[in-house]
Design a protein around this motif. Sequence first.
Motif, PDB file in Angstrom:
ATOM      1  N   SER A 184       0.812  -1.220   0.000  1.00 24.49           N
ATOM      2  CA  SER A 184       0.000   0.000   0.000  1.00 24.49           C
ATOM      3  C   SER A 184       0.843   1.267   0.000  1.00 24.49           C
ATOM      4  CB  SER A 184      -0.923  -0.005   1.225  1.00 24.49           C
ATOM      5  OG  SER A 184      -1.742  -1.150   1.254  1.00 24.49           O
ATOM      6  N   SER A 185       2.186   1.129   0.030  1.00 22.69           N
ATOM      7  CA  SER A 185       3.069   2.291   0.094  1.00 22.69           C
ATOM      8  C   SER A 185       3.469   2.757  -1.304  1.00 22.69           C
ATOM      9  CB  SER A 185       4.319   1.965   0.920  1.00 22.69           C
ATOM     10  OG  SER A 185       3.975   1.714   2.265  1.00 22.69           O
ATOM     11  N   ASP A 186       4.034   3.957  -1.363  1.00 27.75           N
ATOM     12  CA  ASP A 186       4.490   4.520  -2.637  1.00 27.75           C
ATOM     13  C   ASP A 186       5.965   4.265  -2.888  1.00 27.75           C
ATOM     14  OD1 ASP A 186       2.003   6.053  -3.557  1.00 27.75           O
ATOM     15  OD2 ASP A 186       2.276   6.784  -1.496  1.00 27.75           O
ATOM     16  N   VAL A 187       6.744   4.121  -1.806  1.00 28.19           N
ATOM     17  CA  VAL A 187       8.184   3.858  -1.904  1.00 28.19           C
ATOM     18  C   VAL A 187       8.594   3.027  -0.696  1.00 28.19           C
ATOM     19  CG1 VAL A 187      10.510   4.875  -1.886  1.00 28.19           C
ATOM     20  CG2 VAL A 187       8.694   6.018  -3.132  1.00 28.19           C
ATOM     21  N   LEU A 188       9.542   2.105  -0.892  1.00 26.46           N
ATOM     22  CA  LEU A 188      10.198   1.429   0.216  1.00 26.46           C
ATOM     23  C   LEU A 188      11.610   1.987   0.340  1.00 26.46           C
ATOM     24  CD1 LEU A 188      10.405  -0.852   2.374  1.00 26.46           C
ATOM     25  CD2 LEU A 188      11.253  -2.337   0.550  1.00 26.46           C
ATOM     26  N   LEU A 189      11.957   2.474   1.527  1.00 22.98           N
ATOM     27  CA  LEU A 189      13.311   2.938   1.829  1.00 22.98           C
ATOM     28  C   LEU A 189      13.963   1.871   2.705  1.00 22.98           C
ATOM     29  CD1 LEU A 189      15.577   5.059   1.904  1.00 22.98           C
ATOM     30  CD2 LEU A 189      14.357   6.220   3.740  1.00 22.98           C
ATOM     31  N   CYS A 190      15.081   1.283   2.224  1.00 20.81           N
ATOM     32  CA  CYS A 190      15.629   0.112   2.905  1.00 20.81           C
ATOM     33  C   CYS A 190      17.112  -0.039   2.589  1.00 20.81           C
ATOM     34  CB  CYS A 190      14.874  -1.144   2.470  1.00 20.81           C
ATOM     35  SG  CYS A 190      15.038  -1.535   0.704  1.00 20.81           S
ATOM     36  N   ALA A 247       9.389  -5.811  -5.331  1.00 19.08           N
ATOM     37  CA  ALA A 247       9.214  -6.091  -6.754  1.00 19.08           C
ATOM     38  C   ALA A 247       7.895  -6.810  -7.011  1.00 19.08           C
ATOM     39  CB  ALA A 247      10.384  -6.922  -7.277  1.00 19.08           C
ATOM     40  N   GLY A 248       7.504  -7.691  -6.082  1.00 19.36           N
ATOM     41  CA  GLY A 248       6.242  -8.399  -6.222  1.00 19.36           C
ATOM     42  C   GLY A 248       5.038  -7.522  -5.964  1.00 19.36           C
ATOM     43  N   SER A 249       5.244  -6.425  -5.237  1.00 21.49           N
ATOM     44  CA  SER A 249       4.158  -5.490  -4.941  1.00 21.49           C
ATOM     45  C   SER A 249       4.125  -4.309  -5.898  1.00 21.49           C
ATOM     46  CB  SER A 249       4.306  -4.958  -3.503  1.00 21.49           C
ATOM     47  OG  SER A 249       4.275  -6.015  -2.559  1.00 21.49           O
ATOM     48  N   GLY A 250       5.126  -4.221  -6.790  1.00 21.18           N
ATOM     49  CA  GLY A 250       5.188  -3.094  -7.720  1.00 21.18           C
ATOM     50  C   GLY A 250       5.539  -1.777  -7.048  1.00 21.18           C
ATOM     51  N   GLN A 275      17.337  -4.109 -10.282  1.00 20.16           N
ATOM     52  CA  GLN A 275      17.466  -3.180 -11.404  1.00 20.16           C
ATOM     53  C   GLN A 275      16.793  -3.737 -12.657  1.00 20.16           C
ATOM     54  OE1 GLN A 275      21.733  -2.731 -11.435  1.00 20.16           O
ATOM     55  NE2 GLN A 275      21.680  -0.819 -10.259  1.00 20.16           N
ATOM     56  N   GLN A 276      16.793  -5.066 -12.789  1.00 20.94           N
ATOM     57  CA  GLN A 276      16.188  -5.708 -13.947  1.00 20.94           C
ATOM     58  C   GLN A 276      14.679  -5.890 -13.791  1.00 20.94           C
ATOM     59  OE1 GLN A 276      17.988  -9.465 -14.941  1.00 20.94           O
ATOM     60  NE2 GLN A 276      16.593  -9.879 -16.628  1.00 20.94           N
ATOM     61  N   HIS A 277      14.225  -6.108 -12.547  1.00 27.85           N
ATOM     62  CA  HIS A 277      12.829  -6.507 -12.341  1.00 27.85           C
ATOM     63  C   HIS A 277      11.979  -5.489 -11.587  1.00 27.85           C
ATOM     64  CE1 HIS A 277      13.509 -10.570 -13.858  1.00 27.85           C
ATOM     65  NE2 HIS A 277      14.656 -10.565 -13.203  1.00 27.85           N
ATOM     66  N   GLY A 278      12.574  -4.398 -11.156  1.00 27.64           N
ATOM     67  CA  GLY A 278      11.812  -3.411 -10.402  1.00 27.64           C
ATOM     68  C   GLY A 278      12.267  -2.004 -10.729  1.00 27.64           C
ATOM     69  N   VAL A 279      11.866  -1.060  -9.883  1.00 28.47           N
ATOM     70  CA  VAL A 279      12.304   0.334  -9.986  1.00 28.47           C
ATOM     71  C   VAL A 279      13.097   0.646  -8.731  1.00 28.47           C
ATOM     72  CG1 VAL A 279      11.568   2.744 -10.101  1.00 28.47           C
ATOM     73  CG2 VAL A 279      10.287   0.996 -11.355  1.00 28.47           C
ATOM     74  N   ASP A 329       8.149   9.802  -8.868  1.00 28.26           N
ATOM     75  CA  ASP A 329       7.655  10.117 -10.210  1.00 28.26           C
ATOM     76  C   ASP A 329       8.029   9.061 -11.250  1.00 28.26           C
ATOM     77  OD1 ASP A 329       6.540  12.452  -9.276  1.00 28.26           O
ATOM     78  OD2 ASP A 329       8.281  13.687  -9.784  1.00 28.26           O
ATOM     79  N   ALA A 330       8.769   8.030 -10.845  1.00 26.16           N
ATOM     80  CA  ALA A 330       9.250   7.032 -11.810  1.00 26.16           C
ATOM     81  C   ALA A 330       8.077   6.214 -12.365  1.00 26.16           C
ATOM     82  CB  ALA A 330      10.257   6.099 -11.144  1.00 26.16           C
ATOM     83  N   PRO A 331       8.126   5.883 -13.653  1.00 26.59           N
ATOM     84  CA  PRO A 331       7.050   5.065 -14.231  1.00 26.59           C
ATOM     85  C   PRO A 331       7.046   3.659 -13.649  1.00 26.59           C
ATOM     86  CG  PRO A 331       8.845   5.357 -15.807  1.00 26.59           C
ATOM     87  CD  PRO A 331       9.152   6.253 -14.652  1.00 26.59           C
ATOM     88  N   ALA A 332       5.858   3.072 -13.552  1.00 27.17           N
ATOM     89  CA  ALA A 332       5.711   1.729 -12.988  1.00 27.17           C
ATOM     90  C   ALA A 332       6.214   0.671 -13.973  1.00 27.17           C
ATOM     91  CB  ALA A 332       4.251   1.469 -12.644  1.00 27.17           C
TER      92      ALA A 332
END
Length: 360
Positions: free
Chosen positions: A269-275, A286-289, A311-315, A338-341
């Motif tokens: 449900s979040s917009d970004v994960l910081l980790c 990556a599984g949650s987009g 880098q290959q499978h997510g943003v 702002d990065a595209p999904a």
Amino acid sequence: MSNPRHLVVSVSGHGFGHVAQTAPILNALHQRCPQLRITVRSSAPESHLRSRIHAPFDYLNSTGDIGMVMSSALTVDIEKSRSAYHAFHADWDARVTEEARLLKSLGADRVFSNVGYLPLAGAQRAGIANVALCSLNWADIYRHYCCDGTDTRDETIAAQIQSSYAGADVFWRTTPGMAMSNLANVTPVAPIAAIGTRRRGELNRHLKLSAQEKLVLVSMGGISSRLPVENWPRLDGVRYLLQANCSDQHPDAINFEALPFSFYDLLASSDVLLCKPGYGSFVEAAGSGVPVLYANRPDWPESPALIAWLQQHGVCREIPQNSLENGDFSGMLIQILDAPAVDRVTPNGAEHVALYLAEY
């Protein structure tokens, strides 16, 4: 009527990535074999294990590996780690014998380890079938940090760890993961993760947020470390979801541990994960987009494989450690918001391993 089979599971307490890999397998295995008796041995908190593992299990607090001693979520304390390993291996043969005795007393039919090596060594001595699974192994990690030629014990310890892994019936290497080219029993398996449900509307209503506000979920993967969130930027319409130990240090922070939502669902449900780079964090995102802003730990041997995969499978974008500490990352945060999904990953490795264990 015969007694149900007993699977004894060892889960490393070094961070929560080991739990994130193991729990989906045990959940899928329980669906296939509901009569299977499961005992989980771990130094991870029982409450965290039960929040992730939905199959019934008995819990035993246990240390099957040292992991590495961390001075922070991003920094290994090499000398304390070396000392801990020296103590753990001081009488290795006797320790393995005691582990074999314990596994026999538990009535273990099979041992499944992520990725404690002592339970594997004990199972091998007791003649109990045993399987390993992880994206890393502690032999390679220990060699990387501690086998620098300063102490002859270090290479002996690394060899004892590697022998434990090499003796397993199979070592499932999760994707992404380290190469482990020096283990002949390694078999790659697809990504493993439990993916939550996006419940953003409910979350907004619970927190009284507008639909335009952005949520940044902050997680360092279970490694205890206080983050300098008081230095972090304030951005209009951006809120940080933080653990309780630092959520009162920033005016835009929310204690996510007090929310009536699972971590899976909060991430989805979040917009970004910081980790930091971590298996569970990267594959679940990556599984949650969900895009990822990560503070790298370049000395950690697993990091390159994890980052290359994401880098290959997510943003994702890297944030320098000093920027995380001094709060100079507002531009990077705005950019990734702002990065595209991209298309989501579907992690299906758990079913594959569960099927193997059910037949095994």
